[in-house]
Scaffold this motif. Structure first.
Motif, PDB file in Angstrom:
ATOM      1  N   PRO A  74      17.550 -16.863  -2.101  1.00 52.70           N
ATOM      2  CA  PRO A  74      16.800 -18.094  -2.337  1.00 52.70           C
ATOM      3  C   PRO A  74      15.291 -17.900  -2.324  1.00 52.70           C
ATOM      4  CG  PRO A  74      17.535 -18.030  -0.070  1.00 52.70           C
ATOM      5  CD  PRO A  74      18.107 -16.806  -0.729  1.00 52.70           C
ATOM      6  N   GLU A  75      14.809 -16.699  -2.015  1.00 52.44           N
ATOM      7  CA  GLU A  75      13.373 -16.439  -1.941  1.00 52.44           C
ATOM      8  C   GLU A  75      12.822 -16.005  -3.293  1.00 52.44           C
ATOM      9  OE1 GLU A  75      11.223 -16.701   0.519  1.00 52.44           O
ATOM     10  OE2 GLU A  75      12.506 -17.100   2.237  1.00 52.44           O
ATOM     11  N   PHE A  76      11.549 -16.278  -3.518  1.00 53.23           N
ATOM     12  CA  PHE A  76      10.826 -15.823  -4.702  1.00 53.23           C
ATOM     13  C   PHE A  76      10.487 -14.351  -4.508  1.00 53.23           C
ATOM     14  CE2 PHE A  76       6.381 -16.022  -6.844  1.00 53.23           C
ATOM     15  CZ  PHE A  76       6.864 -15.346  -7.956  1.00 53.23           C
ATOM     16  N   ARG A  77      11.107 -13.484  -5.305  1.00 53.20           N
ATOM     17  CA  ARG A  77      10.902 -12.048  -5.195  1.00 53.20           C
ATOM     18  C   ARG A  77      10.242 -11.449  -6.426  1.00 53.20           C
ATOM     19  NH1 ARG A  77      11.422 -11.564   0.146  1.00 53.20           N
ATOM     20  NH2 ARG A  77      13.459 -12.276   0.896  1.00 53.20           N
ATOM     21  N   SER A  78      10.639 -11.938  -7.598  1.00 56.55           N
ATOM     22  CA  SER A  78      10.278 -11.265  -8.834  1.00 56.55           C
ATOM     23  C   SER A  78      10.406 -12.243  -9.990  1.00 56.55           C
ATOM     24  CB  SER A  78      11.209 -10.067  -9.046  1.00 56.55           C
ATOM     25  OG  SER A  78      11.032  -9.463 -10.301  1.00 56.55           O
ATOM     26  N   GLU A  79       9.785 -11.902 -11.114  1.00 54.20           N
ATOM     27  CA  GLU A  79       9.954 -12.666 -12.356  1.00 54.20           C
ATOM     28  C   GLU A  79      10.873 -11.929 -13.322  1.00 54.20           C
ATOM     29  OE1 GLU A  79       8.793 -15.655 -13.113  1.00 54.20           O
ATOM     30  OE2 GLU A  79       6.905 -16.020 -12.067  1.00 54.20           O
ATOM     31  N   ARG A 405      33.186  -9.401 -20.227  1.00 55.44           N
ATOM     32  CA  ARG A 405      32.488 -10.645 -20.576  1.00 55.44           C
ATOM     33  C   ARG A 405      31.049 -10.533 -20.085  1.00 55.44           C
ATOM     34  NH1 ARG A 405      37.451 -12.000 -18.400  1.00 55.44           N
ATOM     35  NH2 ARG A 405      38.879 -13.067 -19.842  1.00 55.44           N
ATOM     36  N   PRO A 406      30.073 -10.882 -20.907  1.00 55.20           N
ATOM     37  CA  PRO A 406      28.680 -10.756 -20.461  1.00 55.20           C
ATOM     38  C   PRO A 406      28.317 -11.767 -19.393  1.00 55.20           C
ATOM     39  CG  PRO A 406      28.787 -11.764 -22.636  1.00 55.20           C
ATOM     40  CD  PRO A 406      30.177 -11.321 -22.304  1.00 55.20           C
ATOM     41  N   ASP A 407      27.639 -11.303 -18.366  1.00 57.45           N
ATOM     42  CA  ASP A 407      27.117 -12.137 -17.293  1.00 57.45           C
ATOM     43  C   ASP A 407      25.593 -12.155 -17.397  1.00 57.45           C
ATOM     44  OD1 ASP A 407      29.829 -12.264 -16.100  1.00 57.45           O
ATOM     45  OD2 ASP A 407      29.460 -10.150 -15.654  1.00 57.45           O
ATOM     46  N   ILE A 408      24.945 -12.942 -16.559  1.00 60.39           N
ATOM     47  CA  ILE A 408      23.491 -13.122 -16.638  1.00 60.39           C
ATOM     48  C   ILE A 408      22.889 -12.950 -15.249  1.00 60.39           C
ATOM     49  CG2 ILE A 408      21.629 -14.687 -17.324  1.00 60.39           C
ATOM     50  CD1 ILE A 408      23.746 -16.173 -19.056  1.00 60.39           C
ATOM     51  N   VAL A 409      21.827 -12.161 -15.157  1.00 67.06           N
ATOM     52  CA  VAL A 409      21.124 -11.945 -13.897  1.00 67.06           C
ATOM     53  C   VAL A 409      19.660 -12.318 -14.090  1.00 67.06           C
ATOM     54  CG1 VAL A 409      20.404 -10.255 -12.179  1.00 67.06           C
ATOM     55  CG2 VAL A 409      22.701 -10.131 -13.154  1.00 67.06           C
ATOM     56  N   ILE A 410      19.155 -13.183 -13.216  1.00 67.90           N
ATOM     57  CA  ILE A 410      17.822 -13.766 -13.388  1.00 67.90           C
ATOM     58  C   ILE A 410      17.077 -13.747 -12.060  1.00 67.90           C
ATOM     59  CG2 ILE A 410      16.633 -15.992 -13.735  1.00 67.90           C
ATOM     60  CD1 ILE A 410      18.726 -16.567 -15.908  1.00 67.90           C
ATOM     61  N   ALA A 411      15.771 -13.530 -12.121  1.00 65.89           N
ATOM     62  CA  ALA A 411      14.891 -13.686 -10.957  1.00 65.89           C
ATOM     63  C   ALA A 411      13.666 -14.474 -11.374  1.00 65.89           C
ATOM     64  CB  ALA A 411      14.485 -12.325 -10.403  1.00 65.89           C
ATOM     65  N   GLY A 415      14.242 -18.051  -7.058  1.00 61.82           N
ATOM     66  CA  GLY A 415      15.092 -17.098  -6.364  1.00 61.82           C
ATOM     67  C   GLY A 415      15.674 -16.061  -7.308  1.00 61.82           C
ATOM     68  N   VAL A 416      16.781 -15.468  -6.879  1.00 61.82           N
ATOM     69  CA  VAL A 416      17.514 -14.479  -7.665  1.00 61.82           C
ATOM     70  C   VAL A 416      18.918 -15.020  -7.875  1.00 61.82           C
ATOM     71  CG1 VAL A 416      18.298 -12.086  -7.828  1.00 61.82           C
ATOM     72  CG2 VAL A 416      16.160 -12.623  -6.629  1.00 61.82           C
ATOM     73  N   PHE A 417      19.395 -15.005  -9.124  1.00 58.28           N
ATOM     74  CA  PHE A 417      20.656 -15.654  -9.468  1.00 58.28           C
ATOM     75  C   PHE A 417      21.544 -14.723 -10.300  1.00 58.28           C
ATOM     76  CE2 PHE A 417      17.289 -18.812  -9.212  1.00 58.28           C
ATOM     77  CZ  PHE A 417      17.800 -19.721  -8.298  1.00 58.28           C
ATOM     78  N   TYR A 418      22.835 -14.867 -10.062  1.00 56.97           N
ATOM     79  CA  TYR A 418      23.840 -14.156 -10.843  1.00 56.97           C
ATOM     80  C   TYR A 418      24.801 -15.190 -11.410  1.00 56.97           C
ATOM     81  CZ  TYR A 418      28.222 -11.475 -11.503  1.00 56.97           C
ATOM     82  OH  TYR A 418      29.385 -10.947 -11.980  1.00 56.97           O
TER      83      TYR A 418
END
Length: 430
Positions: A74-79, A405-411, A415-418
């Motif tokens: 849940p923390e802001f780590r990266s863009e 199946r393609p998944d998505i990873v975001i920061a 936060g950081v999300f999968y």
């Protein structure tokens, strides 16, 4: 989302502008939630918040696509974020900023000391996070591009024990959308960015212990896309010679037979206002290459139809979506397995804080756009993945759990999300 799996309203068929009133009204009614994360993540293994997201009906593939949202951090780590098997256990881990999250429970491991960041007023020094075995020792390393105009570094994976050692490969990395693609076709991705506010360059990985990266010139000095805050950069085979040409809003550079010989020939073209990532594909099926891009800080997602070729090609702009702002990152990928080039983008929430840019406090939406072509007519169908995450400046679409199946990873600042694509009841794709 509200925690429930919902069947979406009829999908918005986006040919010119988005006109679906239900989706537009839904976007306006969502209340923004300002996160207040607890600083407990590194005292124990990551606690996973699993939230089902809105279901999107795909008429093209005739199956439902659902996404499981995992709040990795849940923390802001990266863009920016990437995936790689960091610890060689056969599972794909997540790298976001100066943290790698160990699969399958996403246990966090610090690569370097982590500052506490205020998303309303501060920036991460990780705008782009890429994974590559830079030194070819069998362990995946991390490449980090920092604040625009700042340094680019790589962090050596220590293996089972030890610390990650940082090595800077360049002090002034320009353009806000550096690309990480294979330029010289050696099956290793290369970096593309503006160097020293002067020239556009591509950087290959070499075996020189003192650098590991070697710079090659693409443009003449003072060309577009070179500045620290330049917006818009991409790769695509514009002349169909099977070589990766380099795109920017002002035109594109044609890759020579030997990409190390520069500068490359530049073809001027009008490919829209300042943008983020750019991709090329023959969307309308007429034999020439079109371009897709999105607005980094204003409003707009577009595709550009090539209507004239030659040395001075002309493109006609078509609006795909104009209902949200700050789509500062895009990935083109086949999401539904129909062998067509869909794409994923969304809102970079608070790119310049809560008062900067256009509509900074609107919901941090994340969409995938299904591509269809019927009789030369191009259609885009928007599907909602989430409304409280969005994108950063770079993210990754990959088969993280290896289910085909393609998944998505975001920061980003939320936060950081999968986002794990869920089975549809059919067998995995072959």
């Amino acid at each position: 989302t509200d925690g429930n799996v919902q069947r979406s309203t009829p999908n918005a068929k986006i040919q010119g502008r988005l006109t679906d009133p239900i989706l537009t009204t839904h976007r306006r009614l969502i209340l923004m939630k300002t996160p207040s994360p607890l600083a407990l993540l590194f005292l124990c293994s990551a606690t996973l918040a699993v939230v089902p997201t809105e279901r999107a009906k795909s008429a093209a593939s005739n199956r439902d696509i659902q996404w499981k949202k995992v709040v990795v951090d849940p923390e802001f780590r990266s863009e920016g974020a990437s995936v790689a098997d960091v610890n060689k256990d056969g599972k794909l881990d997540i790298l976001a900023g100066y943290v790698w999250y160990e699969a399958p429970n996403w246990t966090p491991h610090a690569i370097r000391p982590l500052p506490k960041l205020n998303p309303a007023a501060q920036y991460s020094q990780s705008f782009h996070s890429f994974a590559l075995d830079v030194d070819r020792d069998g362990w995946m390393d991390q490449i980090v591009v920092g604040f625009p105009g700042g340094k680019g570094s790589w962090f050596r994976n220590p293996g089972r024990t030890g610390e990650w050692v940082e090595t800077t490969f360049h002090e002034k990395v320009g353009n806000e959308s550096p690309n990480f693609v294979d330029v010289n076709r050696d099956k290793r991705p290369d970096l593309i960015f503006g160097r020293d506010n002067s020239v556009l360059t591509w950087w290959e990985t070499d075996l020189k212990p003192e650098s590991r990266f070697q710079s090659h010139v693409i443009s003449k000095p003072g060309a577009p896309a070179c500045g620290s805050y330049a917006h818009g950069l991409g790769v695509g085979d514009m002349n169909k010679d099977r070589r990766p040409d380099i795109l920017c809003p002002e035109g594109y550079w044609i890759a020579p037979k030997d990409p190390k010989t520069g500068p490359w020939n530049f073809v001027p073209a009008e490919l829209g206002p300042p943008s983020a990532h750019m991709f090329a594909h023959d969307f309308d099926g007429d034999g020439d290459m079109d371009v897709i891009s999105s607005s980094a800080h204003a409003i707009g997602v577009w595709w550009f139809e090539q209507v004239e070729g030659g040395d001075t090609p002309k493109f006609r702009q078509h609006v795909i979506d104009d209902t949200f702002s700050q789509s500062h990152a895009m990935v083109m990928a086949d999401i539904n397995g129909d062998k067509q080039p869909d794409f994923v983008t969304g809102k970079r929430w608070w790119a310049h804080g809560p008062t900067g840019d256009v509509n900074p406090n609107d919901p941090a939406v994340l969409y995938w756009y299904e591509f269809r072509r019927k009789g030369g007519k191009v259609e885009w169908i928007r599907h909602t993945i989430d409304t409280d995450s969005g994108v950063g400046t770079q993210f990754t679409v990959a088969d993280v759990n290896r289910d085909r199946r393609p998944d998505i990873v975001i920061a980003n600042k939320k936060g950081v999300f999968y986002f794990e694509q869920q089975p549809s009841g059919k067998s995995p794709r072959k």
